[in-house]
Design a protein around this motif. Sequence first.
Motif, mmCIF file in Angstrom:
data_model
loop_
_atom_site.group_PDB
_atom_site.id
_atom_site.type_symbol
_atom_site.label_atom_id
_atom_site.label_comp_id
_atom_site.label_asym_id
_atom_site.label_seq_id
_atom_site.Cartn_x
_atom_site.Cartn_y
_atom_site.Cartn_z
ATOM 1 N N GLU A 174 11.836 -0.655 6.836
ATOM 2 C CA GLU A 174 12.353 -0.546 5.723
ATOM 3 C C GLU A 174 13.229 -1.867 5.413
ATOM 4 O O GLU A 174 12.961 -2.374 4.207
ATOM 5 C CB GLU A 174 13.032 0.579 5.357
ATOM 6 C CG GLU A 174 12.533 2.017 5.377
ATOM 7 C CD GLU A 174 13.579 3.271 5.383
ATOM 8 O OE1 GLU A 174 14.473 3.018 6.158
ATOM 9 O OE2 GLU A 174 13.298 4.308 5.071
ATOM 10 N N TYR B 268 4.280 -0.989 3.491
ATOM 11 C CA TYR B 268 4.452 0.175 2.720
ATOM 12 C C TYR B 268 3.485 1.381 3.517
ATOM 13 O O TYR B 268 3.952 2.410 3.696
ATOM 14 C CB TYR B 268 3.952 0.140 1.696
ATOM 15 C CG TYR B 268 5.259 -0.451 0.534
ATOM 16 C CD1 TYR B 268 6.495 -0.364 0.825
ATOM 17 C CD2 TYR B 268 5.015 -1.099 -0.584
ATOM 18 C CE1 TYR B 268 7.658 -0.908 -0.079
ATOM 19 C CE2 TYR B 268 5.925 -1.522 -1.391
ATOM 20 C CZ TYR B 268 7.130 -1.795 -0.844
ATOM 21 O OH TYR B 268 8.165 -2.288 -1.815
ATOM 22 N N ILE C 239 5.294 2.626 6.668
ATOM 23 C CA ILE C 239 6.426 3.635 6.156
ATOM 24 C C ILE C 239 5.844 4.852 5.857
ATOM 25 O O ILE C 239 6.315 5.914 6.433
ATOM 26 C CB ILE C 239 7.186 2.886 5.344
ATOM 27 C CG1 ILE C 239 7.940 1.532 5.750
ATOM 28 C CG2 ILE C 239 8.160 3.829 4.662
ATOM 29 C CD1 ILE C 239 8.631 0.860 4.666
ATOM 30 N N ARG D 219 6.580 8.670 7.475
ATOM 31 C CA ARG D 219 7.306 9.758 6.689
ATOM 32 C C ARG D 219 6.475 10.805 6.591
ATOM 33 O O ARG D 219 6.783 12.087 6.544
ATOM 34 C CB ARG D 219 7.664 9.116 5.092
ATOM 35 C CG ARG D 219 8.792 8.178 5.325
ATOM 36 C CD ARG D 219 9.080 7.472 3.978
ATOM 37 N NE ARG D 219 10.042 6.782 3.745
ATOM 38 C CZ ARG D 219 10.359 6.065 2.775
ATOM 39 N NH1 ARG D 219 9.710 6.103 1.841
ATOM 40 N NH2 ARG D 219 11.551 5.133 2.822
#
Length: 437
Positions: free
Chosen positions: A230, A254, A257, A261
């Motif tokens: 991040e 991205y 990430i 998640r």
Amino acid sequence: METVIRSRAHVARLNLDKAQTALLDGQAHDARALWNLLHEFFTFRQGKLASLKDCDTAIRQARKEIDWLTDLPAQAAQAVLKTYYQAWKNFWSPEHPAKRPKFKARGRARMSVDIPQGRDLQITRLNRRWGLVNLPKVGRVKFRWTKDLPGVTKAGPAGRITGARLVKTATVWDIVFRTETTVQAPAPHQGPKAGMDRGVNVPLALSTGEHLGHGPWLTDGESRRLLRLERKAARQRATAKKGTLRSERLTRTYDQIAKLRATAKRRAVDWQHQTTTALADRFSAVVVEDLRIANMMASASGTVEEPGTGVAQKRGLNRAIAGQAWGRTVEFLTYKAADRGGRISKVHPHGTSQECHRCTTITPGSRESQSRFACKNLRCGWIGNADTNAARNQLHRYNKAAGQVVTGCGDSPVGGSVKRQAPRSAARAAHAPRAAA
């Protein structure tokens, strides 16, 4: 015995190569673009809303004139139209307080493709771990076999597959099978009833005194890696030139990430499935608060004229509430309880955390902390966990509405309206002997 048709969904992971992934990505973008074209045609047609027939005719004409629309299967295009019209019905219906349909942005909309006909799937099982499914304009694709599907194998349940939906999660594609099975109507559940309070520090607290919790969804190493990614993404955004396309490096960051998640979400959903299954097997009725979660997570930033206070703290609380996914827990528990002859009931949440379940009074200062409740009513004095107290209040309200005798876990019967008790100092003064004149 009476039989019922049970509609359920089963999610499986697809095993795609790069070419197949590119094809599905293209179909998903075509479906999103078709939604936007339909929305423009439906709402900006000389001030008059278009009919379903007009939209269907427009789709057929667009597929003849726009080459890239033909990459999307015809059945999937009709499914987009059906979903779009259903969104408007939900918006107009008072029973479904849905939001008004709007345009779908490329980077924010969830990528999905619908396969409305179950016969197009042609599912076969390869071995214990893998199965084969046919995807229109993609071909035969392997998927992870974790559960027997109805009507596919002899060992599977009786029923059929009515269709499927392809959904992209992070950087991988899943297939969601829509199934229908014929089962016997469940007999009424004979187990006890329980209240269930949902919280942040204690995810689920039962009126029996039990607390159902979980650890962090990511390990320490995964959490540190997520934080590094991040921060890396923030640096890459800061150095990017305004007005330029996103760089490939930022896209890869991205994607990394999103994978972490998605891993956390899968673990959360798995815990919720296991927990709700155990609750549905055990209790005949589970009582929860009728919470307006969207209102609880409203921003505290305020306006320019009247800025809010405690914005950072409220933002952290909103993230914690979203991480617990209270609505999804109740959604899982609702259909699982119905399958077992039980039910889920909702009660008004006002005062459940301040009211004492034993004496049914609200005395100022009884909620001493986030986890401790000590009733300041001199005639009661109950001390215990605040979440357990709230769960018992929910169960009492359900029993009272059902006309049953409500007791405070072995205490005297509770009934009537909630009474507000004066502070302890005033109560002592009222019971103190009068001084001699």
